[in-house]
Design a protein around this motif. Structure first.
Motif, mmCIF file in Angstrom:
data_model
loop_
_atom_site.group_PDB
_atom_site.id
_atom_site.type_symbol
_atom_site.label_atom_id
_atom_site.label_comp_id
_atom_site.label_asym_id
_atom_site.label_seq_id
_atom_site.Cartn_x
_atom_site.Cartn_y
_atom_site.Cartn_z
ATOM 1 N N ILE A 299 0.842 -1.254 0.044
ATOM 2 C CA ILE A 299 0.060 0.084 0.129
ATOM 3 C C ILE A 299 0.849 1.412 0.127
ATOM 4 O O ILE A 299 0.508 2.170 -0.571
ATOM 5 C CB ILE A 299 -0.920 -0.093 1.252
ATOM 6 N N GLU A 300 1.762 1.136 0.506
ATOM 7 C CA GLU A 300 2.831 2.242 0.660
ATOM 8 C C GLU A 300 3.384 2.521 -0.860
ATOM 9 O O GLU A 300 3.691 3.802 -1.056
ATOM 10 C CB GLU A 300 4.062 2.119 1.565
ATOM 11 N N ALA A 301 3.782 1.503 -1.582
ATOM 12 C CA ALA A 301 4.265 1.652 -2.960
ATOM 13 C C ALA A 301 3.063 2.539 -3.854
ATOM 14 O O ALA A 301 3.311 3.161 -4.636
ATOM 15 C CB ALA A 301 4.369 0.303 -3.500
ATOM 16 N N MET A 302 1.772 1.811 -3.417
ATOM 17 C CA MET A 302 0.740 2.394 -4.091
ATOM 18 C C MET A 302 0.542 4.024 -3.994
ATOM 19 O O MET A 302 0.347 4.839 -4.731
ATOM 20 C CB MET A 302 -0.761 1.976 -3.711
ATOM 21 N N ILE A 303 0.777 4.392 -2.484
ATOM 22 C CA ILE A 303 0.551 5.928 -2.305
ATOM 23 C C ILE A 303 1.953 6.563 -3.132
ATOM 24 O O ILE A 303 1.598 7.705 -3.552
ATOM 25 C CB ILE A 303 0.914 6.053 -0.717
ATOM 26 N N ASP A 304 2.927 5.960 -2.931
ATOM 27 C CA ASP A 304 4.357 6.538 -3.876
ATOM 28 C C ASP A 304 3.959 6.915 -5.533
ATOM 29 O O ASP A 304 4.035 7.937 -5.928
ATOM 30 C CB ASP A 304 5.430 5.742 -3.591
ATOM 31 N N GLN B 205 3.651 10.312 -7.514
ATOM 32 C CA GLN B 205 4.239 10.370 -8.957
ATOM 33 C C GLN B 205 3.316 10.676 -10.023
ATOM 34 O O GLN B 205 3.662 11.537 -10.916
ATOM 35 C CB GLN B 205 4.851 9.134 -9.193
ATOM 36 N N ARG B 206 1.947 10.348 -9.928
ATOM 37 C CA ARG B 206 1.122 10.495 -10.957
ATOM 38 C C ARG B 206 0.337 11.675 -11.035
ATOM 39 O O ARG B 206 -0.240 12.370 -11.835
ATOM 40 C CB ARG B 206 0.049 9.326 -10.997
ATOM 41 N N PHE B 207 -0.035 12.303 -9.579
ATOM 42 C CA PHE B 207 -1.075 13.214 -9.465
ATOM 43 C C PHE B 207 -0.301 14.421 -8.284
ATOM 44 O O PHE B 207 0.505 13.995 -7.589
ATOM 45 C CB PHE B 207 -2.251 12.875 -8.679
ATOM 46 N N ASP B 208 -0.723 15.597 -8.604
ATOM 47 C CA ASP B 208 -0.077 16.551 -7.798
ATOM 48 C C ASP B 208 -0.807 16.661 -6.389
ATOM 49 O O ASP B 208 -1.774 17.754 -6.289
ATOM 50 C CB ASP B 208 -0.299 17.854 -8.560
ATOM 51 N N ILE B 209 -0.471 15.793 -5.345
ATOM 52 C CA ILE B 209 -1.185 15.613 -4.167
ATOM 53 C C ILE B 209 -0.192 15.924 -2.952
ATOM 54 O O ILE B 209 1.109 15.774 -3.322
ATOM 55 C CB ILE B 209 -1.982 14.207 -3.909
ATOM 56 N N TYR B 210 -1.175 16.327 -2.020
ATOM 57 C CA TYR B 210 0.105 16.623 -0.719
ATOM 58 C C TYR B 210 0.138 15.467 0.006
ATOM 59 O O TYR B 210 1.178 15.021 0.712
ATOM 60 C CB TYR B 210 -0.493 17.830 -0.091
ATOM 61 N N GLY B 211 -0.870 14.895 0.559
ATOM 62 C CA GLY B 211 -0.990 13.680 1.440
ATOM 63 C C GLY B 211 -1.976 12.510 1.013
ATOM 64 O O GLY B 211 -2.843 12.865 0.214
ATOM 65 N N ALA B 212 -1.894 11.479 1.544
ATOM 66 C CA ALA B 212 -2.935 10.312 1.332
ATOM 67 C C ALA B 212 -2.719 9.481 2.641
ATOM 68 O O ALA B 212 -1.705 9.300 3.127
ATOM 69 C CB ALA B 212 -2.338 9.558 0.030
ATOM 70 N N ARG B 213 -4.000 8.969 2.726
ATOM 71 C CA ARG B 213 -3.892 7.862 4.057
ATOM 72 C C ARG B 213 -4.932 6.839 3.530
ATOM 73 O O ARG B 213 -5.967 7.102 2.921
ATOM 74 C CB ARG B 213 -4.790 8.756 5.177
ATOM 75 N N VAL B 214 -4.446 5.769 3.745
ATOM 76 C CA VAL B 214 -5.139 4.404 3.499
ATOM 77 C C VAL B 214 -5.207 3.469 4.777
ATOM 78 O O VAL B 214 -4.318 3.529 5.489
ATOM 79 C CB VAL B 214 -4.676 3.360 2.580
ATOM 80 N N ILE B 215 -6.503 3.166 5.184
ATOM 81 C CA ILE B 215 -6.879 2.197 6.391
ATOM 82 C C ILE B 215 -7.760 1.350 5.881
ATOM 83 O O ILE B 215 -8.657 1.374 5.263
ATOM 84 C CB ILE B 215 -7.628 3.143 7.514
ATOM 85 N N HIS B 216 -7.104 0.092 6.237
ATOM 86 C CA HIS B 216 -7.681 -1.161 5.575
ATOM 87 C C HIS B 216 -8.055 -2.215 6.868
ATOM 88 O O HIS B 216 -7.019 -2.398 7.605
ATOM 89 C CB HIS B 216 -7.090 -1.969 4.628
ATOM 90 N N ARG B 217 -9.289 -2.567 7.111
ATOM 91 C CA ARG B 217 -9.388 -3.349 8.389
ATOM 92 C C ARG B 217 -9.252 -4.824 7.882
ATOM 93 O O ARG B 217 -9.495 -5.193 6.671
ATOM 94 C CB ARG B 217 -10.989 -3.163 8.495
ATOM 95 N N SER C 274 -7.328 15.341 -6.274
ATOM 96 C CA SER C 274 -7.631 14.722 -5.338
ATOM 97 C C SER C 274 -8.679 13.604 -5.581
ATOM 98 O O SER C 274 -8.731 12.286 -5.446
ATOM 99 C CB SER C 274 -8.482 15.681 -4.295
ATOM 100 N N PHE C 275 -9.690 13.905 -6.441
ATOM 101 C CA PHE C 275 -10.539 12.890 -7.045
ATOM 102 C C PHE C 275 -9.771 11.817 -7.821
ATOM 103 O O PHE C 275 -10.031 10.615 -7.546
ATOM 104 C CB PHE C 275 -11.689 13.669 -7.861
ATOM 105 N N GLN C 276 -8.986 12.323 -8.581
ATOM 106 C CA GLN C 276 -8.254 11.222 -9.507
ATOM 107 C C GLN C 276 -7.309 10.389 -8.636
ATOM 108 O O GLN C 276 -7.485 9.253 -8.796
ATOM 109 C CB GLN C 276 -7.423 11.959 -10.609
ATOM 110 N N ALA C 277 -6.512 10.766 -7.708
ATOM 111 C CA ALA C 277 -5.856 10.306 -6.758
ATOM 112 C C ALA C 277 -6.545 9.115 -6.125
ATOM 113 O O ALA C 277 -6.095 8.178 -5.832
ATOM 114 C CB ALA C 277 -4.780 11.007 -6.112
#
Length: 162
Positions: free
Chosen positions: A68-73, A77-89, A112-115
């Protein structure tokens, strides 16, 4: 956010408002926050399938978080985003329980929507989770869906299981 707080795989439920507030963390550059919250349905696809009584999710600790860290990276790289958070139960969840949160911040809504959508498509097909549904007709493992692979392919990524 720090790199270590971008991803959580956990049994406990999460507070969406708290997570988004932490993601924003007084970053005055943020003009957009997009989030997706997935919940456990009481029916699978197709709707004629038996009622889902619970869903059990398993993962490979350590490997799942790194994936998941690699997905956020890749999203950075693809989108001009500042931050991302993923929680999976993981563990046993009931219909209507929250199962996943994907949240993204950026200056503008489009990025934001695209990312957020990119991360969810990637997460759905590439993260090492295994799902088992307990239904009124017995338990069954959930197979990958062709539609999920197609959603990922629109980003130019071919799923190895396609």
């Amino acid at each position: 956010m720090t790199r270590t707080s971008r991803v959580s795989v956990q049994t406990a439920d999460f507070d969406v408002a708290r997570e988004i507030a932490a993601l924003r963390a007084d970053d005055h550059r943020v003009g957009a926050v997009c989030s997706f919250i997935g919940t456990v349905r009481d029916r699978s696809t197709p709707a004629s399938d038996p009622t889902i009584q619970s869903m059990e999710l398993e993962h490979y600790p350590g490997m799942t978080e790194c994936s998941i860290e690699a997905m956020i990276d890749a999203a950075h790289q693809r989108f001009d985003i500042y931050g991302a958070r993923v929680i999976h139960r993981v563990g046993i969840l009931q219909p209507a329980d929250q199962i996943v949160l994907v949240a993204v911040t950026s200056a503008h809504r489009g990025e934001s929507f695209q990312a957020c959508e990119f991360l969810m498509d990637y997460l759905k097909t590439q993260a090492p989770f295994w799902k088992k549904e307990a239904t009124t007709e017995g338990a069954r493992w959930v197979d990958a869906r062709v539609s999920d692979d197609a959603a990922l392919a629109r980003w130019g990524i071919v799923a190895p299981n396609a």
